[in-house]
Design a protein around this motif. Structure first.
Motif, PDB file in Angstrom:
ATOM      1  N   ASN A  27      11.948  59.170  15.111  1.00  0.00           N
ATOM      2  CA  ASN A  27      13.164  59.012  14.330  1.00  0.00           C
ATOM      3  C   ASN A  27      14.318  59.164  15.304  1.00  0.00           C
ATOM      4  O   ASN A  27      14.441  60.196  15.963  1.00  0.00           O
ATOM      5  CB  ASN A  27      13.278  60.094  13.244  1.00  0.00           C
ATOM      6  CG  ASN A  27      12.254  59.915  12.149  1.00  0.00           C
ATOM      7  OD1 ASN A  27      11.774  58.807  11.908  1.00  0.00           O
ATOM      8  ND2 ASN A  27      11.911  60.994  11.471  1.00  0.00           N
ATOM      9  N   CYS A  28      15.159  58.139  15.392  1.00  0.00           N
ATOM     10  CA  CYS A  28      16.271  58.191  16.334  1.00  0.00           C
ATOM     11  C   CYS A  28      17.575  58.441  15.588  1.00  0.00           C
ATOM     12  O   CYS A  28      17.889  57.761  14.619  1.00  0.00           O
ATOM     13  CB  CYS A  28      16.362  56.900  17.144  1.00  0.00           C
ATOM     14  SG  CYS A  28      17.660  57.011  18.386  1.00  0.00           S
ATOM     15  N   HIS A  29      18.317  59.434  16.104  1.00  0.00           N
ATOM     16  CA  HIS A  29      19.549  59.861  15.442  1.00  0.00           C
ATOM     17  C   HIS A  29      20.783  59.448  16.247  1.00  0.00           C
ATOM     18  O   HIS A  29      21.854  60.026  16.067  1.00  0.00           O
ATOM     19  CB  HIS A  29      19.533  61.389  15.259  1.00  0.00           C
ATOM     20  CG  HIS A  29      18.327  61.871  14.508  1.00  0.00           C
ATOM     21  ND1 HIS A  29      18.343  62.204  13.181  1.00  0.00           N
ATOM     22  CD2 HIS A  29      17.029  62.031  14.910  1.00  0.00           C
ATOM     23  CE1 HIS A  29      17.123  62.575  12.794  1.00  0.00           C
ATOM     24  NE2 HIS A  29      16.314  62.481  13.830  1.00  0.00           N
ATOM     25  N   CYS A  30      20.642  58.476  17.152  1.00  0.00           N
ATOM     26  CA  CYS A  30      21.808  58.043  17.939  1.00  0.00           C
ATOM     27  C   CYS A  30      22.770  57.276  17.035  1.00  0.00           C
ATOM     28  O   CYS A  30      22.418  56.797  15.963  1.00  0.00           O
ATOM     29  CB  CYS A  30      21.388  57.216  19.153  1.00  0.00           C
ATOM     30  SG  CYS A  30      21.014  55.479  18.827  1.00  0.00           S
ATOM     31  N   ARG A  31      24.002  57.161  17.495  1.00  0.00           N
ATOM     32  CA  ARG A  31      25.032  56.523  16.670  1.00  0.00           C
ATOM     33  C   ARG A  31      24.703  55.051  16.428  1.00  0.00           C
ATOM     34  O   ARG A  31      25.002  54.519  15.359  1.00  0.00           O
ATOM     35  CB  ARG A  31      26.394  56.674  17.347  1.00  0.00           C
ATOM     36  CG  ARG A  31      26.929  58.090  17.299  1.00  0.00           C
ATOM     37  CD  ARG A  31      27.322  58.500  15.861  1.00  0.00           C
ATOM     38  NE  ARG A  31      28.483  57.757  15.392  1.00  0.00           N
ATOM     39  CZ  ARG A  31      28.604  57.218  14.169  1.00  0.00           C
ATOM     40  NH1 ARG A  31      27.627  57.338  13.290  1.00  0.00           N
ATOM     41  NH2 ARG A  31      29.667  56.557  13.826  1.00  0.00           N
ATOM     42  N   ASP A  32      24.122  54.383  17.405  1.00  0.00           N
ATOM     43  CA  ASP A  32      23.730  52.982  17.199  1.00  0.00           C
ATOM     44  C   ASP A  32      22.755  52.870  16.038  1.00  0.00           C
ATOM     45  O   ASP A  32      22.888  51.993  15.177  1.00  0.00           O
ATOM     46  CB  ASP A  32      23.062  52.415  18.460  1.00  0.00           C
ATOM     47  CG  ASP A  32      24.078  51.930  19.472  1.00  0.00           C
ATOM     48  OD1 ASP A  32      25.282  52.231  19.303  1.00  0.00           O
ATOM     49  OD2 ASP A  32      23.668  51.249  20.420  1.00  0.00           O
ATOM     50  N   CYS A  33      21.762  53.752  16.029  1.00  0.00           N
ATOM     51  CA  CYS A  33      20.757  53.682  14.967  1.00  0.00           C
ATOM     52  C   CYS A  33      21.355  54.061  13.621  1.00  0.00           C
ATOM     53  O   CYS A  33      20.964  53.519  12.589  1.00  0.00           O
ATOM     54  CB  CYS A  33      19.562  54.573  15.301  1.00  0.00           C
ATOM     55  SG  CYS A  33      18.517  53.844  16.574  1.00  0.00           S
ATOM     56  N   GLN A  34      22.302  54.965  13.646  1.00  0.00           N
ATOM     57  CA  GLN A  34      22.977  55.297  12.387  1.00  0.00           C
ATOM     58  C   GLN A  34      23.716  54.073  11.859  1.00  0.00           C
ATOM     59  O   GLN A  34      23.660  53.752  10.671  1.00  0.00           O
ATOM     60  CB  GLN A  34      23.946  56.463  12.604  1.00  0.00           C
ATOM     61  CG  GLN A  34      23.225  57.781  12.883  1.00  0.00           C
ATOM     62  CD  GLN A  34      24.173  58.879  13.311  1.00  0.00           C
ATOM     63  OE1 GLN A  34      25.389  58.726  13.283  1.00  0.00           O
ATOM     64  NE2 GLN A  34      23.622  60.000  13.732  1.00  0.00           N
ATOM     65  N   ALA A 141      12.875  52.893  21.201  1.00  0.00           N
ATOM     66  CA  ALA A 141      12.418  52.987  19.820  1.00  0.00           C
ATOM     67  C   ALA A 141      13.535  52.636  18.856  1.00  0.00           C
ATOM     68  O   ALA A 141      13.312  52.533  17.677  1.00  0.00           O
ATOM     69  CB  ALA A 141      11.903  54.392  19.524  1.00  0.00           C
ATOM     70  N   THR A 142      14.692  52.500  19.384  1.00  0.00           N
ATOM     71  CA  THR A 142      15.824  52.368  18.501  1.00  0.00           C
ATOM     72  C   THR A 142      16.470  51.053  18.575  1.00  0.00           C
ATOM     73  O   THR A 142      16.722  50.270  18.980  1.00  0.00           O
ATOM     74  CB  THR A 142      16.837  53.419  18.853  1.00  0.00           C
ATOM     75  OG1 THR A 142      17.280  53.158  20.162  1.00  0.00           O
ATOM     76  CG2 THR A 142      16.224  54.763  18.775  1.00  0.00           C
TER      77      THR A 142
HETATM   78 ZN   LIG Z   1      18.819  55.228  18.379  1.00  0.00          ZN
END
Ligand SMILES: [Zn+2]
Ligand SMILES: [Zn+2]
Length: 142
Positions: A27-34, A141-142
């Protein structure tokens, strides 16, 4: 999970079949993924690029990732579903878990980029957490 597994976009214009098990799930919580998910994080996994057959025309949008490398994020130009991520050079493809025809088998094994996680984002306390990219390079992954 049964191999091959399949998935696609919401409108059906893009379909994929993958013959290899995921190498990394996260699970990726970076701003791009958000931003691309419209939510607190994006769940996805990485597979060898050559294990995936894609039908339909994927539109790619290039961004500079955390690593400084260019990452292409693939989506359906008709319905906007986010499906894939890949580097300009490299033999890995990331796929969004929600695009699977049967997402029930997906199991995230880590949380990454938790430094940019939102306060309203509840994470599974049992999963390892990485403030940025995990040791294995799963930023794809993101
Ligand atoms: Zn991400
Ligand atoms: Zn679509």
């Amino acid at each position: 999970m049964k191999l091959p597994f399949t998935g696609g976009c919401m409108c059906g214009a893009i379909y994929y079949e993958c013959s290899a098990e995921p190498m990394v799930t996260a699970n990726c919580h970076c701003r791009d993924c958000q931003r691309v998910s419209g939510s607190a994080f994006l769940a996805g996994f990485i597979v060898p690029l050559n294990a995936v057959a894609i039908v339909g025309e994927v539109k790619y949008y290039d961004v500079i990732g955390d690593s400084g490398n260019s990452i292409s994020r693939g989506f359906c130009p008709t319905c906007g579903s986010r499906l894939f991520g890949k580097r300009a050079t490299g033999d890995l493809l990331s796929i969004t878990a929600a695009s699977l025809d049967d997402p029930s088998w997906f199991r995230p094994t880590m949380d990454c980029y938790t430094a940019s996680a939102q306060a309203w984002d509840y994470m599974n306390p049992d999963l390892p957490k990485f403030a940025q990219s995990p040791p294995v390079n799963a930023s794809m992954a993101t």
